[in-house]
Every structure is written in structure tokens, then in C-alpha cells.
Design a protein around this motif. Structure first.
Motif, short mmCIF file in Angstrom:
data_model
loop_
_atom_site.label_atom_id
_atom_site.label_comp_id
_atom_site.label_asym_id
_atom_site.label_seq_id
_atom_site.Cartn_x
_atom_site.Cartn_y
_atom_site.Cartn_z
N TYR A 110 0.83 -1.20 0.00
CA TYR A 110 0.00 0.00 0.00
C TYR A 110 0.87 1.26 0.00
N GLU A 111 1.92 1.25 0.81
CA GLU A 111 2.83 2.41 0.85
C GLU A 111 3.55 2.61 -0.48
N ALA A 112 3.88 1.51 -1.15
CA ALA A 112 4.50 1.61 -2.48
C ALA A 112 3.54 2.25 -3.48
N ALA A 113 2.25 1.91 -3.37
CA ALA A 113 1.24 2.50 -4.26
C ALA A 113 1.08 3.99 -3.98
N ARG A 114 1.07 4.37 -2.72
CA ARG A 114 0.97 5.81 -2.37
C ARG A 114 2.17 6.58 -2.91
N LEU A 115 3.34 6.01 -2.79
CA LEU A 115 4.53 6.70 -3.28
C LEU A 115 4.45 6.89 -4.80
#
Length: 310
Positions: free
Chosen positions: A240-245
Motif C-alpha cells: 500500500y505504501e509503495a502504491a501511495r509513493l
């Protein structure tokens, strides 16, 4: 009993009224309204060349720099859809019409279900479905240009976490706060109810039924890929954090930031528990604060479970 024109007119008014009222009630909370921008269409198709060629603001030095919209642009051709209700002539003669008001409301629910299902299928199919740049909507080979005027070498950008070929249920981080959303619902006509109630009509004569039909003409398509990141990897905090980035660092021609803000995480019921742990658990199991707490609003889309992941 002879079926009078006033009786038929009252039936038309009732069925159309029940249909419109229920459709309006459903639209207030429908998932497709949240995910798609509704765009009117006045011809057989709409062209969306402006998605790729819309000019960016620049310092005005000398003459204006004019960007022309490509004529061979992404195009959505309208299709027709229908659902037909037959009302037995005997029911009108016998004044047995109460059930048809309920049936008309059910038809409105079917229209709402249809629109939600199609939008869910569009989102789930984005790993292969093409968008305005000729690439799949979710793809690792979207391009921007080195220079702000659209010249120079291509720079590749990806809006996928993973490869998109994994077999897990898909999940999608979207930006839904702009004037244009990632998905398009193109309306040539609004869902409408028409009827055949002339007793001399062949259909009425042969079948002894009056016909009330629902008709919608339009199409579904993709908006800006820069407003969406998709994945079929396991939904974890790290992914999820990779998608936000990714979505927060998308750039436009000239390699300058777009400033996209992710607002919603869209998941099927299979990923609801994982999504709630990521977005709604304020304190993690180890006692530390959750950095992803309320960083996006959760949409659990039940229609994604039935959507064919093409």
C-alpha cells in the motif's frame, strides 16, 4: 372491462414515476458515482484527445504555444442496452396493478446494478484494457516527454505495484477529488422508460401484453491513468505504501510533479479485512502508531468480486 386510455396513462405515469424515484434514491450512494465521471454525449461517439494533449501552464514569452488535439484520439462509441417489462392486459382489465409498481422499482435497481457492475469490470480489467495513450490503463510503460512542450525523449512511468499478472484479488488506490475521475461513464441518453400500449400494435395484439421498456445508450472508458495505481499483489502495508509513493510522485511532460493526492482505496470483499487493518487501525499490534491510519478512504466494492479480471 374495456381498457381505457386514461387507465393506460395512469399506468405509464405510475411505472415511470416509480422507476425515476427509485433510480434517484440509488444514485445517491452508488459506487459508480464515486469512481466515474459522467460525461454527456451528443453524437455516436466521444473523442478524448484532450486527455493526452491538454496543454500545461507555462510562462508566456513571445507567442502562445498551441497544442492541437489529435483527431485519432481515444474514442468511446456509444452502445445500446435494454430491459423490457410485459404487463398482462388482464391485470389492467382487472385493476391488478399494485405489483407492477414494485417491479418498476426493481427495474431501477437492475439499472443501478448494471452500471455498478460495468464500472467494476472496467476497473478490474484495467490491466489489459487500453486507455488514451494506447497502453493498458494499469501499465509499466506509460510515457511522458523530457520537455514541457512535448518534445525530447520518452520517460517511462508505471502505475502498477507488482506486474499486474498475479492471481490475487486486485486492489486500487485512486485519486477521486478532481474534476475528472479515473473512469468515465459516457451518457448518450439517461436510463429511460418507454412503452407500447396501443391495442392495435402487433405485439399487443399477438401477446396480449403491454410493453414497458428501459433503454440506456452510452459507454464506459478510462480517464487519466495518473489518477490510479493498481495491484494484484497481496494487500499489505508495504505494498500500500509503495502504491501511495507511486501516485504521489507522478510527473507530467518536463518531468515536473503532478501533485496527485490519493484519496480512496478500492477493494473487493476479499481484501476488506486487510484494508481495514491498514487504514483504520490507529495502533498496530506492536503498540506503535500506524503511519497509514486514515491516509485514504476505504471503498469496499462488492461488484469487484463478480468482475472478470481480464
Amino acid at each position: 372491462m374495456i381498457v381505457k386510455e386514461q387507465t393506460l396513462q395512469n399506468l405509464r405515469t405510475q411505472l415511470r414515476g416509480e422507476f425515476k424515484l427509485r433510480l434517484a434514491e440509488l444514485a445517491a450512494d452508488s459506487v459508480y458515482k464515486k469512481l466515474a465521471t459522467e460525461i454527456p454525449s451528443t453524437t455516436a461517439s466521444n473523442s478524448y484527445g484532450w486527455l493526452s494533449d491538454f496543454p500545461h501552464m507555462r510562462e508566456w514569452v513571445g507567442d502562445r504555444v498551441i497544442k492541437d488535439i489529435k483527431e485519432s484520439a481515444y474514442q468511446l462509441v456509444n452502445r445500446k442496452f435494454e430491459s423490457t417489462l410485459g404487463v398482462n392486459r388482464e391485470d389492467i382489465e382487472d385493476d391488478n396493478l399494485g405489483m407492477y409498481g414494485v417491479t418498476s422499482r426493481l427495474r431501477a435497481e437492475e439499472v443501478d446494478r448494471f452500471l455498478n457492475t460495468e464500472i467494476a469490470a472496467l476497473l478490474a480489467g484495467g490491466f489489459k484494457g487500453l486507455c488514451y495513450d494506447g497502453q493498458p490503463f494499469f501499465d509499466d510503460e506509460h510515457t511522458i516527454k523530457e520537455n514541457a512542450d512535448g518534445t525530447g525523449k520518452d520517460i517511462l512511468l508505471s502505475n502498477i505495484v507488482g506486474t499486474g499478472k498475479e492471481t490475487n484479488p486486485g486492489w486500487y488506490l485512486l485519486s477521486l477529488n478532481g474534476s475528472l475521475k479515473p473512469l468515465i461513464l459516457q451518457n448518450r441518453t439517461q436510463p429511460e422508460m418507454s412503452d407500447i400500449t396501443d391495442t392495435k400494435n402487433d405485439s399487443v395484439f399477438m401477446k396480449d401484453k403491454f410493453m414497458f421498456g428501459i433503454r440506456w445508450r452510452g459507454e464506459f472508458g478510462y480517464g487519466l491513468w495518473q489518477q490510479a495505481v493498481g495491484s494484484r499483489l497481496e494487500l499489505t502495508a508495504a505494498n500500500y505504501e509503495a502504491a501511495r509513493l507511486k501516485i504521489q510522485t507522478f510527473k507530467k511532460d518536463g518531468n515536473t510533479p503532478l501533485g496527485v493526492i490519493p484519496t480512496h482505496l478500492v477493494v473487493s470483499p476479499e481484501n476488506e479485512a486487510a484494508a481495514r487493518k491498514i487504514l483504520e487501525m490507529q495502533v498496530l499490534s506492536g503498540g506503535e502508531s500506524n503511519p497509514n491510519f486514515h491516509t485514504a478512504e476505504l471503498i469496499v466494492n462488492n461488484y469487484l468480486s463478480a468482475a472478470a479480471a481480464v
